[in-house]
Scaffold this active site. Structure first.
Site, PDB file in Angstrom:
ATOM      1  N   SER A 140       0.832  -1.199   0.000  1.00  0.00           N
ATOM      2  CA  SER A 140       0.000   0.000   0.000  1.00  0.00           C
ATOM      3  C   SER A 140       0.872   1.256   0.000  1.00  0.00           C
ATOM      4  CB  SER A 140      -0.961  -0.055   1.191  1.00  0.00           C
ATOM      5  OG  SER A 140      -2.048   0.820   1.022  1.00  0.00           O
TER       6      SER A 140
ATOM      7  N   GLU B 147      -2.245  13.959  12.934  1.00  0.00           N
ATOM      8  CA  GLU B 147      -2.315  15.302  12.358  1.00  0.00           C
ATOM      9  C   GLU B 147      -1.558  15.367  11.037  1.00  0.00           C
ATOM     10  OE1 GLU B 147      -4.395  18.570  12.520  1.00  0.00           O
ATOM     11  OE2 GLU B 147      -4.319  17.208  14.240  1.00  0.00           O
TER      12      GLU B 147
ATOM     13  N   HIS C  79      -7.178  -6.406   0.666  1.00  0.00           N
ATOM     14  CA  HIS C  79      -6.053  -5.480   0.577  1.00  0.00           C
ATOM     15  C   HIS C  79      -4.893  -5.933   1.464  1.00  0.00           C
ATOM     16  CE1 HIS C  79      -3.979  -1.731  -0.057  1.00  0.00           C
ATOM     17  NE2 HIS C  79      -4.084  -1.365   1.206  1.00  0.00           N
TER      18      HIS C  79
END
Length: 317
Positions: free
Chosen positions: A142, A238, A297
């Site tokens: 990924s 964040e 996945h």
């Protein structure tokens, strides 16, 4: 105050692409934790928005052979531990040294406000230099697959072979609502000074509203960490949130990687589709595309024996 926040294959059918492009068919400022789970401090965090490499944490599984080492790169929300059992098996079966690495803002690696493929590639090449590894086999899942592709395309001399696991060199469509996952993690509320099992159960109960699949919740929860009675996410939510478009995208390249390349997808996943084949052929002209049956996945978790067999077969001359 800095923050730390979280595979036999079926037969291969030739698609008629260059170098045997083919496919198979059938087929993760402590303040008031009662008002929200904070991202705990991580020593060594970047405080500047800089492209300077960070010193990545890694684990080494030593093999007795002298063949090129294997380097595993995890995906978004993951960590180096995702590949530990795979690494141990590959050491036993191939004799090669295997490294598993935590990306910046993941696992135990430093946090940084910057999270792009350029910076992650810089981190990787910096580490390889520190370890005096002049050439390796890169295996990335990924997001880690995009880091591996970026490295192979920008510094091909470092990459002897390339394995890209369930991702393509293109914009990743919204197969998963990552924004919602991030927001759900930010909103988790856990009291301090409670048993880890209780904290984990509370976090999963709150994530369940948005993250419907239990396996995904369990994966995200691998990032829940405790320090001094306080619970938080070890990943930098964040930075991930701010750079999600960068992570879902892929840099533009006019160069190609001519080395042996395997794109390994899950038959139940949509992350490598036929729409991606032209760009894969353009950038990686000697690529094979294969799919592992009944794998999602997270191929290495769903079908670890098939995943390992695919890699071992690919490594053979």
């Amino acid at each position: 105050m800095s923050n730390f926040a979280m595979s036999a294959l079926c037969r291969v059918f030739t698609r008629g692409a260059p170098c045997g492009l083919s496919s198979c068919s059938s087929v993760t400022g402590l303040r008031d934790f009662c008002s929200g789970v904070s991202r705990l401090d991580r020593a060594g965090s970047d405080s500047m928005r800089t492209a300077s490499p960070v010193n990545l944490t890694y684990d080494v599984f030593d093999g007795k052979g002298d063949s090129t080492p294997l380097v595993f790169l995890h995906g978004l929300f993951g960590s180096k531990s995702n590949f530990h059992s795979i690494a141990k098996s590959l050491v036993q079966r191939t004799g090669r040294k295997v490294l598993t690495i935590d990306a910046r803002n993941h696992g135990k690696s430093p946090h940084s406000p910057v999270l792009t493929y350029d910076t992650m590639t810089s981190d990787l090449t910096h580490l390889l230099g520190q370890l005096h590894i002049g050439k390796c086999v890169l295996i990335g899942h990924s997001m880690g697959g995009k880091v591996a592709m970026t490295t192979a395309l920008s510094q091909p001399n470092l990459v002897e072979r390339l394995v890209v696991v369930d991702i393509s060199p293109s914009l990743t469509s919204a197969h998963t609502n990552f924004h919602a996952y991030i927001q759900a993690m930010k909103e988790v509320k856990i009291p301090s000074d409670i048993p880890r099992s209780t904290a984990r159960r509370l976090a999963e109960d709150q994530l369940r509203k948005i993250v419907k699949e239990r396996s995904v919740r369990q994966f995200l929860l691998t990032n829940l960490e405790e320090q001094n009675g306080q619970y938080g996410w070890r990943i930098n939510l964040e930075s991930i949130s701010n750079h999600l478009e960068d992570i879902l995208g892929f840099p533009e390249f006019d160069t190609t990687y001519e080395g042996p390349t395997l794109f390994l997808g899950g038959s139940s996943s949509a992350y490598i589709s036929s729409d991606d084949y032209p760009e894969i052929q353009r950038l990686f002209p000697c690529a094979d595309i294969q799919y592992i049956p009944d794998a999602s996945h997270w191929i290495h978790a769903d079908k670890p024996l098939d995943f390992i067999s695919s890699i071992i077969t690919f490594l053979q001359p």
